[in-house]
Write an enzyme that holds these catalytic residues in place. Structure first.
Site, PDB file in Angstrom:
ATOM      1  N   ASP A 167      26.422  41.818  31.180  1.00  0.00           N
ATOM      2  CA  ASP A 167      27.308  41.633  30.031  1.00  0.00           C
ATOM      3  C   ASP A 167      27.262  40.155  29.650  1.00  0.00           C
ATOM      4  O   ASP A 167      26.700  39.345  30.382  1.00  0.00           O
ATOM      5  CB  ASP A 167      28.741  42.070  30.358  1.00  0.00           C
ATOM      6  N   ASP A 200      29.417  36.791  28.674  1.00  0.00           N
ATOM      7  CA  ASP A 200      30.720  36.126  28.642  1.00  0.00           C
ATOM      8  C   ASP A 200      30.607  34.836  27.845  1.00  0.00           C
ATOM      9  O   ASP A 200      29.628  34.103  27.968  1.00  0.00           O
ATOM     10  CB  ASP A 200      31.190  35.790  30.060  1.00  0.00           C
ATOM     11  N   ASP A 222      32.399  29.051  40.766  1.00  0.00           N
ATOM     12  CA  ASP A 222      32.101  29.209  42.188  1.00  0.00           C
ATOM     13  C   ASP A 222      30.768  28.588  42.620  1.00  0.00           C
ATOM     14  O   ASP A 222      30.713  27.808  43.560  1.00  0.00           O
ATOM     15  CB  ASP A 222      32.208  30.682  42.623  1.00  0.00           C
TER      16      ASP A 222
HETATM   17  P1  ATP Z   1      27.789  39.654  37.698  1.00  0.00           P
HETATM   18  O1  ATP Z   1      26.393  39.685  37.204  1.00  0.00           O
HETATM   19  O2  ATP Z   1      27.970  40.333  38.999  1.00  0.00           O
HETATM   20  O3  ATP Z   1      28.823  40.005  36.680  1.00  0.00           O
HETATM   21  P2  ATP Z   1      28.925  37.049  37.325  1.00  0.00           P
HETATM   22  O4  ATP Z   1      28.485  35.700  37.825  1.00  0.00           O
HETATM   23  O5  ATP Z   1      28.948  37.255  35.854  1.00  0.00           O
HETATM   24  O6  ATP Z   1      28.010  38.115  38.059  1.00  0.00           O
HETATM   25  P3  ATP Z   1      31.717  37.670  37.240  1.00  0.00           P
HETATM   26  O7  ATP Z   1      32.584  38.206  38.315  1.00  0.00           O
HETATM   27  O8  ATP Z   1      31.466  38.468  36.019  1.00  0.00           O
HETATM   28  O9  ATP Z   1      30.337  37.324  37.950  1.00  0.00           O
HETATM   29  O10 ATP Z   1      32.311  36.252  36.853  1.00  0.00           O
HETATM   30  C1  ATP Z   1      31.880  35.511  35.734  1.00  0.00           C
HETATM   31  C2  ATP Z   1      31.865  34.019  36.050  1.00  0.00           C
HETATM   32  O11 ATP Z   1      33.187  33.573  36.379  1.00  0.00           O
HETATM   33  C3  ATP Z   1      31.016  33.631  37.250  1.00  0.00           C
HETATM   34  O12 ATP Z   1      29.677  33.454  36.907  1.00  0.00           O
HETATM   35  C4  ATP Z   1      31.678  32.346  37.711  1.00  0.00           C
HETATM   36  O13 ATP Z   1      31.255  31.254  36.930  1.00  0.00           O
HETATM   37  C5  ATP Z   1      33.142  32.596  37.421  1.00  0.00           C
HETATM   38  N1  ATP Z   1      33.860  33.155  38.597  1.00  0.00           N
HETATM   39  C6  ATP Z   1      34.066  34.463  38.886  1.00  0.00           C
HETATM   40  N2  ATP Z   1      34.751  34.636  40.015  1.00  0.00           N
HETATM   41  C7  ATP Z   1      35.007  33.393  40.481  1.00  0.00           C
HETATM   42  C8  ATP Z   1      35.714  32.876  41.630  1.00  0.00           C
HETATM   43  N3  ATP Z   1      36.267  33.704  42.526  1.00  0.00           N
HETATM   44  N4  ATP Z   1      35.787  31.531  41.761  1.00  0.00           N
HETATM   45  C9  ATP Z   1      35.235  30.702  40.840  1.00  0.00           C
HETATM   46  N5  ATP Z   1      34.569  31.127  39.772  1.00  0.00           N
HETATM   47  C10 ATP Z   1      34.452  32.446  39.566  1.00  0.00           C
HETATM   48 MG    MG Z   2      29.700  39.019  34.788  1.00  0.00          MG
END
Ligand code: ATP
Ligand code: MG
Length: 412
Positions: free
Chosen positions: A49, A51, A119
């Site tokens: 997705d 963001d 993170d």
């Molecule tokens: P995925 O492909 O699994 O969705 P993602 O990196 O997009 O991976 P998300 O959970 O959608 O993961 O989170 C979006 C963004 O928000 C992450 O890339 C990170 O920058 C930030 N983020 C999410 N969870 C945390 C956390 N627990 N602590 C700090 N930053 C976070």
């Molecule tokens: Mg994501």
């Protein structure tokens, strides 16, 4: 940084995400794609997705998009709806340690502050597809090029602040083939116990991301290696021990579900948790039976106890734990095939899941394959032939019943 130099072109970005960024910028705000989508694009993978983060405050986002809804209480963000597609739009946020109170003025920050509260460095790349540039405040691009997963800031502090980051580390390492930096990797076994302080409902969501994302086998092995599996599923880890047997029911189940996801077939948490928790339930039930408990009661008690203990750590919502227990309790129904019993079982809603589970048990060497093969045939053949299959057994079944009756008659 030049986006093209990072291997990024706007070609693979959803048109809705691009539209959101364009409208925010036209209204005078800075706006970027961020997080997993930029990381995945750089790696040449299909983002799940898109963001968006922006300077615009939630209220301002709502004024720009008629199709926006504000969600969240503490950190409000906007969901911009385009039919079934939703683009999540958040406002730049400052690190929590910089926030003395909850007022919006302090929660929100600059794009640079936003990068430092993320993170991992690879999740903190900001991509402006309109200008064709990438902002990288934490060295995320170099880390991606080196295949490194690096915590932003001090790893121990960041893991303590939110222990779920350790699960995310293991998940991203397994899914993306990145190496967690050695200093962070060394912390995980030491700090893993902190996960027991995380809300069980949040951990349930994380379990689905870990085990239902198409690489459950690699993820499971990484969780074991980093000693997190034993924190999440202590009773399972106690029974399975440290060596992972490729024929174990759990590994077979995870392999199957990875295959199903690759084939776009549905998977259900009920089946996942049935496989995860099966070994401790089985061991406890068999033990109780050996001690003289009636089997039905032994299985039920074991299921209840193992589940109760597990729920202290990870929530399993009732809509999944009820069918999970059904998959277990239906295992004894496969023995009852005479008369109309097999026909009735075949019609029941949970037959297929219970049958698949029986197949895993056979694969794990728990049972001889005959029973499973019989049920496989029973499903495959024409309805008329099913009668023949049942009659083929009823000789034995009837004999057993008659013998029992006779014994009862003679003792009476
Ligand atoms: P995925 O492909 O699994 O969705 P993602 O990196 O997009 O991976 P998300 O959970 O959608 O993961 O989170 C979006 C963004 O928000 C992450 O890339 C990170 O920058 C930030 N983020 C999410 N969870 C945390 C956390 N627990 N602590 C700090 N930053 C976070
Ligand atoms: Mg994501």
């Amino acid at each position: 940084m030049d986006a093209a130099a990072c291997g990024l072109t706007s070609a693979r970005i959803s048109s809705q995400a691009r539209q959101v960024i364009e409208r925010l910028q036209d209204a005078g705000y800075t706006a970027y794609l961020v997080g997993g989508c930029v990381r995945d694009l750089v790696l040449g993978r299909e983002p799940k997705d898109f963001d968006v983060v922006t300077q615009a405050r939630p209220e301002e986002i709502r004024q720009i998009f008629r199709n926006a809804r504000l969600i969240g209480r503490r950190f409000r963000l906007a969901h911009v709806h385009f039919g079934r597609e939703i683009i999540e739009v958040a406002t730049y946020r400052a690190a929590p340690s910089l926030v003395p109170d909850d007022s919006d003025a302090n929660v929100f920050g600059t794009v640079e502050e936003d990068a430092f509260r993320r993170d991992f460095t690879v999740n903190a790349l900001y991509y402006d597809p309109e200008a064709g540039l990438v902002r990288d405040y934490v060295g995320g691009f170099q880390d991606l090029a080196d295949g490194l997963l690096r915590v932003v800031g001090d790893p121990e502090e960041r893991f303590r602040e939110d222990p779920v980051r350790m699960l995310r580390a293991v998940r991203f390492a397994a899914k993306l083939g990145l190496r967690l930096t050695p200093d962070s990797a060394a912390l995980v076994p030491r700090l893993g116990h902190l996960l027991s302080g995380v809300a069980p409902a949040r951990l349930f969501e994380e379990m689905l991301k870990l085990f239902h994302a198409g690489n459950a086998v690699a993820t499971y092995e990484a969780l074991c290696e980093h000693r997190l599996f034993e924190v999440l599923f202590p009773s399972v880890a106690a029974v399975l021990g440290t060596e992972s047997d490729p024929d174990s029911l759990l590994l077979q189940a995870l392999r199957n579900s990875d295959r199903r996801i690759a084939e776009n077939k549905p998977v259900t948490p009920a089946f996942l948790f049935a496989a995860l928790l099966w070994e401790p339930v089985r061991e406890e039930a068999l033990h109780a039976i050996a001690e003289g408990m009636v089997p039905v009661e032994a299985w039920q008690k074991a299921a209840e106890r193992v589940l109760r203990e597990q729920l202290q750590i990870v929530t399993i919502p009732k809509r999944f734990s009820v069918p999970m227990r059904e998959i277990w309790s239906l295992q004894s129904r496969f023995d009852r095939r005479s008369g109309r019993q097999a026909f009735r079982f075949l019609e029941s809603k949970r037959f297929r899941a219970a049958y698949d589970f029986l197949g895993l048990r056979v694969g794990a060497g728990e049972l001889e394959p005959e029973l499973f093969e019989w049920w496989t045939r029973f499903q495959e053949v024409e309805p008329a032939e099913r009668e023949v299959l049942v009659q083929g057994l009823s000789g034995q079944g009837e004999k057993r019943v008659r013998r029992k009756r006779r014994r009862r008659a003679s003792s009476g």
